[in-house]
Design an enzyme around this catalytic site. Sequence first.
Site, short mmCIF file in Angstrom:
data_model
loop_
_atom_site.label_atom_id
_atom_site.label_comp_id
_atom_site.label_asym_id
_atom_site.label_seq_id
_atom_site.Cartn_x
_atom_site.Cartn_y
_atom_site.Cartn_z
CB ALA A 8 -0.94 -0.11 1.21
CE LYS A 185 2.79 1.66 -17.38
NZ LYS A 185 2.29 1.74 -15.99
CD GLU A 270 9.11 -1.66 -10.50
OE1 GLU A 270 8.76 -0.89 -11.21
OE2 GLU A 270 8.24 -2.55 -10.13
P1 NAD Z 1 5.77 2.16 -3.48
O1 NAD Z 1 7.01 1.74 -3.57
O2 NAD Z 1 5.13 3.35 -3.31
O3 NAD Z 1 4.64 0.84 -2.96
C1 NAD Z 1 5.15 -0.28 -2.84
C2 NAD Z 1 4.83 -0.49 -1.24
O4 NAD Z 1 4.80 -2.16 -0.91
C3 NAD Z 1 5.81 0.05 -0.20
O5 NAD Z 1 4.86 0.97 0.60
C4 NAD Z 1 6.34 -1.10 0.62
O6 NAD Z 1 6.64 -0.75 1.81
C5 NAD Z 1 5.41 -2.21 0.51
N1 NAD Z 1 5.92 -3.57 0.47
C6 NAD Z 1 7.11 -3.97 -0.30
N2 NAD Z 1 7.28 -5.20 0.01
C7 NAD Z 1 6.52 -5.61 1.01
C8 NAD Z 1 6.01 -6.90 1.63
N3 NAD Z 1 6.93 -7.87 1.66
N4 NAD Z 1 5.34 -6.85 2.66
C9 NAD Z 1 4.43 -5.72 2.85
N5 NAD Z 1 4.80 -4.48 2.13
C10 NAD Z 1 5.54 -4.57 1.11
O7 NAD Z 1 5.56 1.58 -5.18
P2 NAD Z 1 4.60 2.37 -6.22
O8 NAD Z 1 5.14 3.57 -6.84
O9 NAD Z 1 3.16 2.26 -5.51
O10 NAD Z 1 4.49 1.21 -7.35
C11 NAD Z 1 4.21 0.14 -7.34
C12 NAD Z 1 3.82 -0.71 -8.51
O11 NAD Z 1 3.10 0.02 -9.56
C13 NAD Z 1 5.33 -0.86 -9.37
O12 NAD Z 1 5.52 -1.91 -10.19
C14 NAD Z 1 5.43 0.46 -10.15
O13 NAD Z 1 6.39 0.52 -11.29
C15 NAD Z 1 4.01 0.61 -10.56
N6 NAD Z 1 3.26 1.77 -11.22
C16 NAD Z 1 3.70 2.93 -10.30
C17 NAD Z 1 3.18 4.01 -10.73
C18 NAD Z 1 3.40 5.38 -9.91
O14 NAD Z 1 2.83 6.57 -10.28
N7 NAD Z 1 3.74 5.22 -8.67
C19 NAD Z 1 2.35 4.20 -11.97
C20 NAD Z 1 2.19 3.01 -12.60
C21 NAD Z 1 2.68 1.89 -12.35
#
Ligand code: NAD
Length: 309
Positions: A8, A185, A270
């Site tokens: 989250a 993508k 990534e």
């Molecule tokens: P983020 O790092 O903000 O969120 C990931 C969350 O997962 C973190 O809060 C982390 O603490 C949690 N986490 C990781 N491993 C964990 C575990 N084992 N147990 C519990 N929690 C855990 O990442 P994000 O920016 O939300 O991106 C998520 C995915 O979406 C990625 O693949 C990213 O490339 C993709 N994405 C992101 C965006 C963007 O604008 N941020 C847009 C499109 C796609």
Amino acid sequence: MKIAIAGAGAMGSRFGVKLQNAGNEVTLIDNWADHVQAIQQNGLTITQNGHDTVVPMTAAAPQDVTTHFDLIILFTKAMQMDQMLQDLSAQLRQHPMILVLANGIGNVETIERYVPQENIVAGTTVWSSSLTGPGHITITGTGSIALQAMVPDQFPDFKRLLTTLNDAGLHASPADDVLAAIWKKAGLNSVLNTYCTLFDCNIAQFGALPNWRALTAAVLNEFQAVASAANVHFDAQADTELIAAQFAPDVNGDHYPSMHQDMAHRRPTEIDFLNGYVARLGQALHVPAPTNALLTQLIHSQEALRGIP
Ligand code: NAD
């Protein structure tokens, strides 16, 4: 619907709020203790157009979750997904629907190690979000989702899932060929994320380089050759035009891609699920992908120089 957002952070929190506002019972699952504690104590703060909104939400660490869910939306980074799935093994035994919209190629393969293929829906999204601090996201604009069940004729709840996402205003539509969408993508990310990180530039600055087309072709021609050997549709020319369409400042030109932000904040990137995936698959299929292999090594070298594990 009872929904878990597994991971989250930026995206998971944004999706979680929208789904909760539409009447679903949402639990944010995350292992960043300060983030979980901030949400439990003060709610999730969302900044949009300079205004803060605070939304009370349920948040928990994976080991503290006892609820069973109808739907688990996986929103960790690609390289964190395996651990998350291990941590949710009790919830997975109840056979929830699994939705993955994370970037990178290979997420479905990771999930299939823990979940039957017929329970998995995969997709891509152009929603965006930033995690500004514990319990705090900053959001702009709008977005959409394209998704497909991995075994469409064995996923009777697909319409229900689409309705749930669309009732939450997430603009979801079915994809005809989700693997092609994921590769498309990933091709864009493997050019813009990787080069902008290596050159320390934003997307417009990359687009202003006189050789951006040659740099792009070096990555995407290998994508096309490897995709072809793997029976995945990939069109390097179409991806190049999609990349060119990002350069204008009012599209994405001013944006520093997420890999650039990860590197700047000393977080692992990534890369192994972008250029690195194509290099590895190319090797397995005897299709050389030396540019993608080298770019992967260059990003890992930069991570090492910055002390990123
Ligand atoms: P983020 O790092 O903000 O969120 C990931 C969350 O997962 C973190 O809060 C982390 O603490 C949690 N986490 C990781 N491993 C964990 C575990 N084992 N147990 C519990 N929690 C855990 O990442 P994000 O920016 O939300 O991106 C998520 C995915 O979406 C990625 O693949 C990213 O490339 C993709 N994405 C992101 C965006 C963007 O604008 N941020 C847009 C499109 C796609």
